[in-house]
Design an enzyme around this catalytic site. Sequence first.
Site, PDB file in Angstrom:
ATOM      1  N   CYS A 165      -4.940 -11.860  20.995  1.00  0.00           N
ATOM      2  CA  CYS A 165      -5.857 -12.330  21.170  1.00  0.00           C
ATOM      3  C   CYS A 165      -6.230 -12.529  22.751  1.00  0.00           C
ATOM      4  O   CYS A 165      -5.412 -13.307  23.389  1.00  0.00           O
ATOM      5  CB  CYS A 165      -5.950 -13.700  20.456  1.00  0.00           C
ATOM      6  N   CYS A 189      -6.839 -12.615  12.515  1.00  0.00           N
ATOM      7  CA  CYS A 189      -5.357 -12.140  12.005  1.00  0.00           C
ATOM      8  C   CYS A 189      -5.105 -10.592  12.342  1.00  0.00           C
ATOM      9  O   CYS A 189      -6.205  -9.905  12.768  1.00  0.00           O
ATOM     10  CB  CYS A 189      -5.197 -12.443  10.586  1.00  0.00           C
ATOM     11  N   CYS A 217      -1.512 -13.024  14.706  1.00  0.00           N
ATOM     12  CA  CYS A 217      -1.565 -11.935  15.724  1.00  0.00           C
ATOM     13  C   CYS A 217      -0.858 -12.229  17.028  1.00  0.00           C
ATOM     14  O   CYS A 217      -1.347 -11.356  17.965  1.00  0.00           O
ATOM     15  CB  CYS A 217      -2.971 -11.961  15.566  1.00  0.00           C
TER      16      CYS A 217
END
Length: 135
Positions: free
Chosen positions: A90, A12, A86
């Site tokens: 990533c 996150c 997020c």
Amino acid sequence: MASTTPSVLFVCVHNAGRSQMAQGFLSRLAGDRVEVRSAGTAPADTVNPVAVEAMREVGIDITDQTPKILTPETVETSTIVITMGCGDACPFFPGVSYRDWRLDDPAGQDLAAVRTIRDQIESRIRDLLAELDIN
């Protein structure tokens, strides 16, 4: 000989609430049958104290956890990466299974709201354990 233990990474933004609670639940419920890690794209200084309290209510202590920065190596060495808000921050690696769990951010929320998020995370962790055939 390669390890057959799956590695799950929870990601996150701040690595201070959702991902820490998920790591706590999976660690408790799977034990050493799963390697469990968490990280954030912009880690906070400390774990959210309301998340700590919500987890304490269900007998899981996450006070020793610290927010960690997400690295490409951490993602690449994971079997499953579960993102929690997020977005595209990533990194993507072929062979890694990605999931996105849409959950409210506990930052700034009261204990009642964080309890709801905690319970949603626990439910998803139990589903993940069933999927991994870990009882």
